[in-house]
Design an enzyme around this catalytic site. Structure first.
Site, PDB file in Angstrom:
ATOM      1  N   ARG A 138       2.123   1.926  15.634  1.00  0.00           N
ATOM      2  CA  ARG A 138       3.049   1.379  14.633  1.00  0.00           C
ATOM      3  C   ARG A 138       3.590   0.042  15.136  1.00  0.00           C
ATOM      4  O   ARG A 138       3.848  -0.874  14.373  1.00  0.00           O
ATOM      5  CB  ARG A 138       4.203   2.362  14.345  1.00  0.00           C
ATOM      6  N   TYR A 141       5.698 -12.537  -9.234  1.00  0.00           N
ATOM      7  CA  TYR A 141       4.945 -11.298  -9.442  1.00  0.00           C
ATOM      8  C   TYR A 141       5.919 -10.188  -9.876  1.00  0.00           C
ATOM      9  O   TYR A 141       7.022 -10.070  -9.317  1.00  0.00           O
ATOM     10  CB  TYR A 141       4.216 -10.924  -8.146  1.00  0.00           C
ATOM     11  N   ASP A 149       5.793 -17.602  -1.083  1.00  0.00           N
ATOM     12  CA  ASP A 149       4.687 -16.679  -1.350  1.00  0.00           C
ATOM     13  C   ASP A 149       3.477 -17.553  -1.687  1.00  0.00           C
ATOM     14  O   ASP A 149       3.412 -18.171  -2.750  1.00  0.00           O
ATOM     15  CB  ASP A 149       5.064 -15.743  -2.506  1.00  0.00           C
ATOM     16  N   LYS A 177      -5.382 -10.113  -1.859  1.00  0.00           N
ATOM     17  CA  LYS A 177      -5.944 -11.070  -2.800  1.00  0.00           C
ATOM     18  C   LYS A 177      -6.986 -11.962  -2.109  1.00  0.00           C
ATOM     19  O   LYS A 177      -7.937 -11.462  -1.546  1.00  0.00           O
ATOM     20  CB  LYS A 177      -4.805 -11.863  -3.437  1.00  0.00           C
TER      21      LYS A 177
HETATM   22  O1  P1T Z   1       0.041  -5.750  -4.196  1.00  0.00           O
HETATM   23  P1  P1T Z   1       0.636  -6.242  -2.912  1.00  0.00           P
HETATM   24  O2  P1T Z   1      -0.357  -6.435  -1.818  1.00  0.00           O
HETATM   25  O3  P1T Z   1       1.826  -5.437  -2.499  1.00  0.00           O
HETATM   26  O4  P1T Z   1       1.168  -7.732  -3.200  1.00  0.00           O
HETATM   27  C1  P1T Z   1       2.258  -8.008  -4.000  1.00  0.00           C
HETATM   28  C2  P1T Z   1       2.166  -9.413  -4.512  1.00  0.00           C
HETATM   29  C3  P1T Z   1       2.934 -10.401  -3.907  1.00  0.00           C
HETATM   30  N1  P1T Z   1       2.889 -11.688  -4.331  1.00  0.00           N
HETATM   31  C4  P1T Z   1       2.087 -12.061  -5.337  1.00  0.00           C
HETATM   32  C5  P1T Z   1       2.078 -13.485  -5.763  1.00  0.00           C
HETATM   33  C6  P1T Z   1       1.271 -11.129  -5.975  1.00  0.00           C
HETATM   34  O5  P1T Z   1       0.477 -11.545  -6.963  1.00  0.00           O
HETATM   35  C7  P1T Z   1       1.306  -9.760  -5.562  1.00  0.00           C
HETATM   36  C8  P1T Z   1       0.491  -8.709  -6.216  1.00  0.00           C
HETATM   37  N2  P1T Z   1      -0.008  -9.080  -7.485  1.00  0.00           N
HETATM   38  C9  P1T Z   1      -0.782  -8.306  -8.308  1.00  0.00           C
HETATM   39  C10 P1T Z   1      -1.189  -7.062  -8.002  1.00  0.00           C
HETATM   40  C11 P1T Z   1      -1.177  -8.951  -9.570  1.00  0.00           C
HETATM   41  O6  P1T Z   1      -2.122  -8.493 -10.239  1.00  0.00           O
HETATM   42  O7  P1T Z   1      -0.549  -9.941  -9.940  1.00  0.00           O
END
Ligand code: P1T
Length: 387
Positions: free
Chosen positions: A51, A103, A176, A201
């Protein structure tokens, strides 16, 4: 293998990756272990429990830091974990100024979780008004997402950073960078304190991992973030860390292609009779095109557009695409299409969505690396079926 810091493409292939000293294996092993043998209590080789640290994760963190031109990185279990870990640095009564179009999951975390724990967030359109209009003496974090999700607004990072640095309480400025990826945008160079990624992503790029990352140049801040992560346990497993590290090797090639395909499709859509309006930072019609041109090295693989008509026309289009898969998420090699109001941004209250402009006819594309002509043909046939 010698590490080089010369060019992004080289960093993507080599940073953090060294042949395994015990075997010479060129690929970083997946250290599937929860614990590590100690020769004497507290005497170990830098790893005591997974962890806290894991060697596969360390390799990924070295790579992530190098990609963003930063000194330190933490790999996390998701992008949302990164948002949560950062907000844990705040105290009851503290205030966040966040870009209004973020998001849906980021907005949800601030509005429905952290608000209950005494951290208030003001959502601000920082393309229209300046940071000073929204800050209070308790503003301890400024949250920038650029390009924003899903409206692709471009926030002038340097301008917001400078305004934040003038405040006596010196709020942490977070960017971000998920939509741009480190290939197209380097927020640390523009003065940001922390960069966040949903590595789910572009960074991983193959739609087979959920992960996140935080990158910073500030060792004191890194230590605080690591303390939170280790305390709450938001870590990726070694196999996920390996997959992301593997995905990173082709990041430059993929981003180049995502960007080229998206630029062409944005122009195609802008001239299409069944499209109302296209939002793509590379188009001269984009309201913040000049800022994008200055702060980004390219405009990315995301396009947002308004289809002509109403929800029914949008629905027909979304049911007619053949290559574009109707799915949440973005940044994978395959093209995806999303209806933000019903899918990714459904957790945002309807009134708030309406005032942002996330309407029933808004469609978001994550343009993949397939052949441009095939993608164009797919959009064209689906648009014709939207009538
Ligand atoms: O899904 P996750 O890995 O927890 O990421 C969150 C997140 C954070 N910042 C941005 C700009 C994002 O687009 C996302 C996640 N977005 C999607 C799942 C989406 O389809 O827009």
């Amino acid at each position: 293998m010698k590490e080089t810091k010369d060019h992004f493409e080289t960093i993507a292939v080599h940073a953090g990756v060294k042949p395994d000293p015990s075997t010479g294996a060129i690929m970083t092993p997946i250290f599937a272990t929860s614990t590590y043998v100690q020769v004497s209590p507290g005497k170990h080789q830098g790893y005591d429990y997974s962890r806290t640290h894991n060697p596969t994760r360390t390799a990924l963190e070295t790579s992530l830091a190098a990609l963003e031109g930063g000194k330190h990185a933490l790999a996390l279990s998701s992008g949302c974990t990164g948002t949560d870990v950062l907000t844990h640095l705040l105290e009851v009564g503290d205030h966040v100024v966040s870009v209004d179009d973020v998001y849906g999951g980021t907005s949800r975390l601030f509005r429905t979780i952290w608000a209950r724990h005494g951290v208030e967030t003001t959502f601000a359109d920082l393309t229209q008004r300046s940071l000073q209009d929204f800050v209070t003496p308790k503003t301890k974090m400024v949250w920038i997402e650029t390009p924003t999700n899903p409206l692709l607004k471009i926030i002038d990072i340097e301008k917001v950073v400078q305004a934040a640095k003038r405040l006596p309480q010196k709020p942490i400025v977070v960017v971000d960078n998920t939509f741009a990826s480190p290939y197209f945008q380097s927020p640390l160079d523009l003065g940001a304190d922390v960069v966040l990624h949903s590595t789910t992503k572009y960074i991983n790029g193959h739609s087979d991992v959920v992960g996140g990352a935080l990158i910073t140049n500030d060792k004191g801040l890194l230590d605080k973030l690591h303390h939170v992560q280790n305390s709450i346990g938001g870590v990726p497993g070694p196999f996920d860390a390996f997959l992301v590290l593997r995905g990173i090797k082709t990041l430059a090639l993929r981003m180049q292609r995502h960007g080229e395909n998206a630029f062409e499709l944005a122009k195609f859509l802008e001239n299409h009779p069944l499209v109302e309006r296209v939002l793509y930072p590379g188009l001269e019609s984009h309201p913040q095109h000049a800022v994008a041109k200055r702060q980004m090295k390219g405009y990315g693989g995301m396009i947002t557009f308004f289809i002509k008509g109403n929800l029914e026309n949008a629905r027909k289009f979304l049911e007619s695409v053949r290559l574009f898969a109707l799915a949440e998420s973005l940044g994978g090699v395959e093209s995806l299409v999303d209806h933000p109001a019903i899918m990714t941004h459904a957790s945002i209250p309807a009134e708030m969505r309406k005032s942002l402009g996330i309407t029933d006819t808004l469609i978001r594309l994550s343009v993949g690396i397939e052949a441009l002509d095939d993608l164009k043909a797919d959009l064209d046939q689906a648009l014709k079926r939207s009538l």
